[in-house]
Scaffold this motif. Structure first.
Motif, PDB file in Angstrom:
ATOM      1  N   MET A  14      46.104 119.770  75.482  1.00  0.00           N
ATOM      2  CA  MET A  14      44.799 118.672  75.685  1.00  0.00           C
ATOM      3  C   MET A  14      43.622 118.693  74.691  1.00  0.00           C
ATOM      4  O   MET A  14      42.987 118.246  74.634  1.00  0.00           O
ATOM      5  CB  MET A  14      45.313 118.136  76.441  1.00  0.00           C
ATOM      6  N   ILE A  15      43.319 119.899  75.397  1.00  0.00           N
ATOM      7  CA  ILE A  15      42.342 120.749  74.932  1.00  0.00           C
ATOM      8  C   ILE A  15      42.399 121.173  74.130  1.00  0.00           C
ATOM      9  O   ILE A  15      41.110 120.764  72.122  1.00  0.00           O
ATOM     10  CB  ILE A  15      41.824 121.809  75.653  1.00  0.00           C
ATOM     11  N   ASP A  16      42.882 121.653  73.281  1.00  0.00           N
ATOM     12  CA  ASP A  16      43.438 121.387  71.716  1.00  0.00           C
ATOM     13  C   ASP A  16      43.160 121.449  70.543  1.00  0.00           C
ATOM     14  O   ASP A  16      42.696 120.792  69.540  1.00  0.00           O
ATOM     15  CB  ASP A  16      44.758 122.662  71.730  1.00  0.00           C
ATOM     16  N   ARG A  17      43.728 119.633  70.634  1.00  0.00           N
ATOM     17  CA  ARG A  17      44.212 118.154  70.696  1.00  0.00           C
ATOM     18  C   ARG A  17      42.797 117.994  70.080  1.00  0.00           C
ATOM     19  O   ARG A  17      42.686 117.535  69.714  1.00  0.00           O
ATOM     20  CB  ARG A  17      45.276 117.204  71.014  1.00  0.00           C
ATOM     21  N   ASN A  18      42.098 118.070  70.910  1.00  0.00           N
ATOM     22  CA  ASN A  18      40.679 117.796  71.483  1.00  0.00           C
ATOM     23  C   ASN A  18      39.557 118.480  70.779  1.00  0.00           C
ATOM     24  O   ASN A  18      37.539 118.249  70.890  1.00  0.00           O
ATOM     25  CB  ASN A  18      40.716 116.886  72.666  1.00  0.00           C
ATOM     26  N   MET A  19      39.740 119.810  69.803  1.00  0.00           N
ATOM     27  CA  MET A  19      38.534 120.744  69.656  1.00  0.00           C
ATOM     28  C   MET A  19      37.658 120.565  69.136  1.00  0.00           C
ATOM     29  O   MET A  19      36.433 121.248  69.227  1.00  0.00           O
ATOM     30  CB  MET A  19      39.587 122.118  69.084  1.00  0.00           C
ATOM     31  N   GLU A  20      37.705 119.655  68.307  1.00  0.00           N
ATOM     32  CA  GLU A  20      36.540 119.170  67.413  1.00  0.00           C
ATOM     33  C   GLU A  20      35.391 118.384  68.194  1.00  0.00           C
ATOM     34  O   GLU A  20      34.454 118.935  67.874  1.00  0.00           O
ATOM     35  CB  GLU A  20      36.504 118.465  66.765  1.00  0.00           C
ATOM     36  N   LEU A  21      35.403 118.221  69.840  1.00  0.00           N
ATOM     37  CA  LEU A  21      34.740 117.280  70.858  1.00  0.00           C
ATOM     38  C   LEU A  21      33.910 118.896  71.186  1.00  0.00           C
ATOM     39  O   LEU A  21      32.853 118.289  71.448  1.00  0.00           O
ATOM     40  CB  LEU A  21      35.069 116.659  71.617  1.00  0.00           C
ATOM     41  N   ILE A  22      34.390 120.564  70.952  1.00  0.00           N
ATOM     42  CA  ILE A  22      33.110 121.131  71.977  1.00  0.00           C
ATOM     43  C   ILE A  22      32.686 122.368  70.510  1.00  0.00           C
ATOM     44  O   ILE A  22      31.815 122.011  70.742  1.00  0.00           O
ATOM     45  CB  ILE A  22      34.733 122.564  72.276  1.00  0.00           C
TER      46      ILE A  22
END
Length: 300
Positions: free
Chosen positions: A121-129
């Motif tokens: 889930m983190i990898d799918r939303n890496m752009e937010l980091i």
């Protein structure tokens, strides 16, 4: 102003008002029951949004009415919810909160969808980091995920703030290494250091011990005793903001939100702590979690 990212939990709180906390084996009558959006992660994201911060969140809810309530509430204060995934065949996280006539609370949490916030889930939303300057986390999602996000965020030059709640006995101290701020309350500070803490001097010694595990700052909120901050060299006291305590739910989350908002706006650590304390003082004077969180105008 740079974006703040919150990675953490979303719960629908079932708040039960009681005269006194029930004892083991005791049956009592509650005064009322309310459903209020909560979860430490969602509380912090909501508070940052309500204070005017540019904030996004990564987390999970179930495909149910409770999840929609939480998502809609975050959107109402302009939180970017694109990183909150709806998980089929799971329930939204829940918390059952007893609040007594003195404003004190005890909380039981059912993790639900929060338990599936994983590396994928983190990898799918890496752009937010990538888009964030500060990454704020708690411990109501899997610890492996917290470690994963922390390591990625630090490698990308982000400042990581961890609110270590609920506190873990004998934690892997590598979890704190490289963090910008660790922010326990007085009970969490005792649990993390394995000590019984009874006065301000003991709190200070515990904060010094915790900071040695690798964080830049330890900032501990101490309820009516205010707060302390230690940066590896100097320890400072911050007096409590005087208020009438009605309900302490979400007070720590509001403090953390005020702290990171202040830092993101260029305030010093001391100024940011004072801002967080002012926000939390309003929160404890009201009932509920997100329903008690103040706006920027109220603090000013």
């Amino acid at each position: 102003m740079s974006k703040i990212l919150v990675v953490g939990s979303l719960n629908l709180d079932y708040v039960i008002e009681v005269e006194n906390m029930p004892k083991a084996g005791e049956t009592i009558f509650g005064k009322s029951l309310k459903k209020i959006p909560g979860g430490k992660g969602a509380n912090q994201a909501y508070s940052i949004g309500k204070l005017g911060g540019d904030v996004a969140m990564i987390g999970a809810v179930g495909d149910d009415d409770a999840g929609q309530i939480l998502l809609n509430n975050l959107k109402s204060v302009n939180v970017d919810t694109s990183g909150i995934e709806i998980v089929n065949d799971n329930v939204t996280g829940q918390a059952y909160i007893y609040v007594d006539d003195n404003g004190q609370n005890c909380i039981t949490v059912i993790s639900g969808a929060n338990a599936v916030v994983d590396r994928d889930m983190i990898d799918r939303n890496m752009e937010l980091i990538d888009d964030a300057e500060y990454v704020v986390m708690q411990l109501e999602v899997p610890i492996d995920t917290v470690k994963y996000v922390k390591d990625i965020a630090i490698s990308k030059g982000k400042k990581v703030i961890i609110d270590p709640a609920p506190a873990i006995k004998n934690p892997d101290t590598n979890l704190w290494r490289g963090c910008y701020i660790i922010k326990p309350n007085e009970l969490e500070l005792a649990t993390l250091t394995g000590k019984k803490l009874n006065n301000i001097e003991e709190y200070k010694k515990a904060a010094i011990e915790l900071q040695k595990t690798g964080a830049d700052f330890v900032i501990s909120t101490l309820g009516g005793d205010g707060a302390i901050a230690y940066d590896g060299e100097n320890i400072k006291n911050f007096d409590c903001k005087k208020t009438t305590v009605v309900d302490t739910t979400a007070a720590g989350d509001t403090f953390t939100a005020g702290l990171v908002i202040g830092l993101n706006e260029g305030k010093s650590i001391e100024e940011a702590i004072n801002f967080g304390q002012s926000a939390a003082a309003i929160t404890v004077s009201r009932k509920g979690a997100q329903t008690s969180i103040p706006s920027r105008d109220e603090i000013q």
